[in-house]
Each structure stands twice: as structure tokens, then as C-alpha cells.
Enzyme design. Structure first.
Site, PDB file in Angstrom:
ATOM      1  N   HIS A  49       0.801  -1.171  -0.076  1.00 46.89           N
ATOM      2  CA  HIS A  49       0.014   0.125   0.076  1.00 46.89           C
ATOM      3  C   HIS A  49       0.938   1.259  -0.010  1.00 46.89           C
ATOM      4  O   HIS A  49       0.524   2.342   0.647  1.00 46.89           O
ATOM      5  CB  HIS A  49      -0.972  -0.161   1.405  1.00 46.89           C
ATOM      6  CG  HIS A  49      -2.262  -1.185   0.987  1.00 46.89           C
ATOM      7  ND1 HIS A  49      -3.282  -0.764   0.576  1.00 46.89           N
ATOM      8  CD2 HIS A  49      -2.191  -2.405   1.537  1.00 46.89           C
ATOM      9  CE1 HIS A  49      -4.192  -1.885   0.569  1.00 46.89           C
ATOM     10  NE2 HIS A  49      -3.308  -2.947   1.133  1.00 46.89           N
ATOM     11  N   ASP A 107      -0.594  -5.450   5.872  1.00 45.83           N
ATOM     12  CA  ASP A 107      -1.606  -6.097   5.186  1.00 45.83           C
ATOM     13  C   ASP A 107      -1.473  -6.313   3.715  1.00 45.83           C
ATOM     14  O   ASP A 107      -0.564  -5.426   3.125  1.00 45.83           O
ATOM     15  CB  ASP A 107      -3.065  -5.505   5.329  1.00 45.83           C
ATOM     16  CG  ASP A 107      -3.018  -4.120   4.874  1.00 45.83           C
ATOM     17  OD1 ASP A 107      -2.061  -3.374   5.200  1.00 45.83           O
ATOM     18  OD2 ASP A 107      -4.122  -3.903   4.195  1.00 45.83           O
ATOM     19  N   GLU A 108      -1.833  -7.406   3.056  1.00 49.21           N
ATOM     20  CA  GLU A 108      -1.922  -7.356   1.673  1.00 49.21           C
ATOM     21  C   GLU A 108      -0.782  -7.405   0.899  1.00 49.21           C
ATOM     22  O   GLU A 108      -0.597  -6.672  -0.006  1.00 49.21           O
ATOM     23  CB  GLU A 108      -3.199  -6.474   1.154  1.00 49.21           C
ATOM     24  CG  GLU A 108      -4.368  -6.849   1.754  1.00 49.21           C
ATOM     25  CD  GLU A 108      -5.549  -5.976   1.282  1.00 49.21           C
ATOM     26  OE1 GLU A 108      -6.767  -6.458   1.051  1.00 49.21           O
ATOM     27  OE2 GLU A 108      -5.317  -4.706   1.051  1.00 49.21           O
ATOM     28  N   LEU A 109       0.398  -8.282   1.421  1.00 52.34           N
ATOM     29  CA  LEU A 109       1.558  -8.220   0.668  1.00 52.34           C
ATOM     30  C   LEU A 109       1.667  -8.939  -0.571  1.00 52.34           C
ATOM     31  O   LEU A 109       1.119 -10.202  -0.377  1.00 52.34           O
ATOM     32  CB  LEU A 109       2.632  -8.527   1.657  1.00 52.34           C
ATOM     33  CG  LEU A 109       4.027  -8.047   1.163  1.00 52.34           C
ATOM     34  CD1 LEU A 109       4.085  -6.409   1.124  1.00 52.34           C
ATOM     35  CD2 LEU A 109       5.029  -8.507   2.355  1.00 52.34           C
ATOM     36  N   ASN A 110       2.056  -8.701  -1.530  1.00 51.98           N
ATOM     37  CA  ASN A 110       2.018  -9.376  -2.720  1.00 51.98           C
ATOM     38  C   ASN A 110       3.122 -10.069  -3.288  1.00 51.98           C
ATOM     39  O   ASN A 110       4.221  -9.315  -3.404  1.00 51.98           O
ATOM     40  CB  ASN A 110       1.377  -8.566  -4.003  1.00 51.98           C
ATOM     41  CG  ASN A 110       1.237  -9.196  -5.373  1.00 51.98           C
ATOM     42  OD1 ASN A 110       2.306  -9.808  -5.942  1.00 51.98           O
ATOM     43  ND2 ASN A 110       0.131  -9.491  -5.833  1.00 51.98           N
TER      44      ASN A 110
END
Ligand SMILES: *[C@@H]1O[C@H](CO)[C@@H](O)[C@H](O)[C@H]1NC(C)=O
Ligand SMILES: *[C@@H]1O[C@H](CO)[C@@H](O)[C@H](O)[C@H]1NC(C)=O
Ligand SMILES: *[C@@H]1O[C@H](CO)[C@@H](O)[C@H](O)[C@H]1NC(C)=O
Length: 390
Positions: free
Chosen positions: A267, A331-334
Site C-alpha cells: 500500500h 496487510d496484503e503483501l503481494n
């Protein structure tokens, strides 16, 4: 079914505007009104300014809220009853014996488990004085909030039909938060203050400020001014360091702690506007291969210089806020973003680490920086994004 239960409970209690419902609430059936010279008296030595201000606000809400009963005629049928009702001339505020007098803001920013939000409120039916007692100025604020919500107004009279009222109250949950994202949509300071007002009326005690994200970086940070200069939507959509102080003070005076979040290492595309060297897969397409939502872009967590940059950025923000908590997002690590980023692959190669080990080093460094400022790091309990899909 649940809604039915909640609403019938509310109407059964009668005090229609009071929320959350106190732990213990007893009401009677007598009419009672506030004297036209009604006053709030503080039996507190050296009262802090934010307590004096809270008392002024309560006096103003009592007169200006003009809440009316939820019945046809809005209280006209009560007119005669109100006319002959007894009245109270004052509400007396005091702290329990031995309680230290500190500002509401200081009390609100304490460790969450040591905040004292309890209070006891007694409104008699016989025309003597109402009494509010608490263990701290924060408890007094919570009690004032309850007091101002007990009354209706009709024909210039401020009244209840449910005296006496006996309340002892304490939070069911120590953490009662509201999150606002100011990165996808920018909210002016006045809107945030309006939101803080509403939060305080329902005794919410934490403003989780998700201030920055991939879309924009609207926060001015001392020593990192380029981040907002280049990463905000516009020069008019930036929270200056004095705006942040203003929001923190406004919240503190209303019993609200500001938990700020700088979401990392995902993010963070907005950081690339000023520091492209720190961001992997910036705006990569198709975005679904690189991020949970567009635009893609994550901090190069395996890079020592990016890790150092992030740790100092977090320290600088943490230093500017009094809260004991600080959120680093997380959060939401790719993973694919890093698999396709040559620099990250080179950094992993030269350190001999896996991505998971590098993430551990990055997290220890950034959380270490937060701990060094005397704060506890907070993170999202993140699921991979597909687990949120229906
Ligand atoms: C309520 O009572 C007052 C006198 O106490 C009177 O002046 C007023 O007209 C009444 N209003 C209504 C709507 O009955
Ligand atoms: C003050 O704190 C004590 C200990 O937590 C509690 O038992 C008491 O009810 C509190 N008093 C008020 C007025 O909230
Ligand atoms: C990483 O090292 C391996 C050999 O250990 C090599 O085959 C590979 O090309 C290197 N990759 C990068 C991105 O440097």
C-alpha cells in the site's frame, strides 16, 4: 432478529437518545426539568482546561440540542406535566477521594488498560442536586456525555419524564475504535473534527487514522516533506504538522486517542512519486498480478536502504503523536511483485535470505523503531485478498 431485540430494548428503556446503554441504568416515572439558571459545578481542584471546556460544551448541548420525544405532537401532551414538574438547579461534578487530576487528553492517551472511564451519575426526582462522580477527568467527560443525552426539550423547557435516574457505567470493551481512510478520499480537518464529535457522543475512544495509502500521501512529515509535496492529490489536500497537532488535541479533549497508521510495506505506491528507488512494481499492470487493488507498488523490503528509510519515516511520524500505539499496517503483501522485481531478487541473493526472512528483518527493524519511541506496534490481521471475496 437481532435488530428487533436491540430496538425493543431501546424503546423499553425509554431514554431514546442514550447510546451505548450504560452498564446499569435505573429510571423512574417522575417528571423533572432543569431550572432556567441550571449550572454545572466542578468540585475539582485546579480543573484542567479541557474539563472546563467539556462542561461548557455540555451546557451548550443541553440548550441547543432541542431533542424532542419520538411521539406525535413531540411532547405537547407533556406540557401540563412539565409545567408543574420539580426542577434541579445544578449538577455537581467530583472525583473520588485521592484521584489525581490530569487533563482529559492525558487520561485518554494512557495505556488502554489503565484508562479510567467509569462514572456514577445520580439525578434525583425531588429537586435536589444531580451528582456525577468518577475516578478521572475522562470518567467525568463520559458522565457529562450521558447527562446531556437524558433530556427532551419542549416549549423552552428541558425535561425528562423518567426521574430519578441512577447510572453506574464502565466500558464493556476497553478499545472502541473508528477508522477513517484519508488516502483514497481526502477529508478536510473540519470534517475530521465533526467525526470526532460524533465519536465522542457515543463514547468511542480511538480514532484509527489510516492516513496514507497507495492512492495518495496526504501527511506532512518533518524531515520527509517531499512525500506529501509529491504524493498528495494536491497541495490543498495535505495535513500539515500543525493540522495533526490540532486533530490530536481536539480528539484528546473529547476522550479520543489518535492511533495513526502508516501502512507498510504494501500500500505504498504514493511514496514512488518522491522516492521511486524504494518502490517495487510501481503501477505494474495487470494490477491484479501485483496488488490487491490498483495502483500496485510496495516498499523494497529486502533493501537495506529502504528498510532504513522506512524506519526513520515511522519514527518521525510516531514522535509527532502522543498515543502509546502506532500502526505499521502490514496487510496484503503481494509476493509476485517481489518475484518480478530485479532489485529485490538481487537483494535477496546477496543477503542469502528468502522473502519471508527478509520480511522478518524488515519488520524487526521498523517495529524496533516504533518500540524505541516508547510505543507498541499495531498491525492488521491480514488475510490474502482472495479470502475476502464472496
Ligand atoms: C404549553 O404550555 C404553555 C404554558 O405553560 C402554553 O403557553 C403553551 O401554549 C402550551 N403549548 C402547547 C403546545 O400546548
Ligand atoms: C472508581 O474505581 C473503582 C475501582 O476500579 C471502582 O470500583 C469504582 O466504581 C469507581 N468509581 C466510580 C465513581 O466510577
Ligand atoms: C541469484 O543468484 C543465482 C545463483 O546463486 C543466480 O543464478 C541468479 O541469476 C541470481 N539472481 C539475481 C536476480 O541476481
Amino acid at each position: 432478529m437481532r435488530f428487533f431485540t436491540v430496538f425493543s430494548l431501546l424503546f423499553a428503556l425509554g431514554v431514546q437518545s442514550l447510546w451505548p446503554i450504560p452498564r446499569s441504568l435505573q429510571t423512574g416515572t417522575s417528571a423533572l426539568k432543569l431550572h432556567k439558571d441550571f449550572d454545572i459545578r466542578l468540585n475539582v481542584q485546579h480543573p484542567p482546561q479541557d474539563l472546563l471546556d467539556a462542561v461548557s460544551r455540555t451546557k451548550s448541548y443541553l440548550v441547543n440540542d432541542r431533542l424532542q420525544r419520538l411521539v406525535v405532537g413531540r411532547g405537547a401532551a407533556d406540557n401540563v406535566t412539565i409545567h408543574s414538574a420539580k426542577f434541579i438547579s445544578s449538577l455537581e461534578l467530583s472525583l473520588v477521594e485521592g484521584a489525581a487530576v490530569q487533563s482529559i487528553a492525558v487520561e485518554s492517551q494512557k495505556e488502554i488498560t489503565s484508562r479510567k472511564e467509569n462514572y456514577a451519575l445520580s439525578v434525583p426526582k425531588d429537586g435536589s442536586t444531580a451528582v456525577l462522580t468518577a475516578n478521572s477527568t475522562l470518567g467525568l467527560l463520559r458522565g457529562l456525555t450521558t447527562f446531556e443525552q437524558l433530556w427532551y426539550q419542549f416549549n423552552g423547557e428541558i425535561y425528562t419524564l423518567e426521574a430519578p435516574v441512577e447510572i453506574t457505567d464502565a466500558p464493556a470493551y476497553p478499545y472502541r475504535g473508528f477508522m477513517l481512510d484519508t488516502a483514497r478520499n481526502f477529508f478536510p480537518v473540519s470534517d475530521i473534527k465533526r467525526t470526532l464529535d460524533a465519536m465522542s457522543w457515543v463514547k468511542i475512544n480511538t480514532f484509527h487514522w489510516h492516513v496514507v495509502d497507495s492512492q495518495s500521501f496526504p501527511l506532512e512529515v518533518a524531515g520527509f516533506e517531499e512525500l506529501s509535496q509529491k504524493g498528495a492529490y494536491s497541495a490543498n489536500e495535505i495535513y500539515s504538522t500543525s493540522d495533526v497537532q490540532d486533530i490530536v488535541e481536539y480528539a484528546g479533549a473529547r476522550g479520543i486517542d489518535v492511533l495513526i497508521e502508516i501502512d507498510t510495506p504494501g500500500h505504498t505506491a504514493a511514496i514512488s512519486a518522491s522516492h521511486p528507488e524504494h518502490i517495487a512494481c510501481n503501477d505494474a499492470l495487470p494490477w491484479g498480478d501485483f496488488a490487491a487493488e490498483p495502483p500496485a507498488g510496495q516498499l523494497r523490503l529486502a533493501s537495506p536502504s529502504t528498510t532504513k528509510f522506512t524506519a526513520s519515516l515511522l519514527s518521525a511520524v510516531a514522535r509527532a503523536l502522543p498515543s502509546r500505539l502506532f500502526s505499521t499496517g502490514g496487510d496484503e503483501l503481494n509476493e509476485n511483485c517481489y518475484a518480478k522485481d530485479p532489485q529485490t531478487q538481487a537483494d535477496l541473493n546477496s543477503s542469502g535470505r528468502t522473502l519471508e526472512q527478509a520480511l522478518d528483518v524488515f519488520t524487526q527493524a521498523t517495529h524496533g523503531a516504533i518500540a524505541a519511541e516508547g510505543k507498541t506496534p499495531v498491525v492488521w490481521e491480514g488475510l490474502p485478498y482472495w479470502q475476502y471475496l464472496p
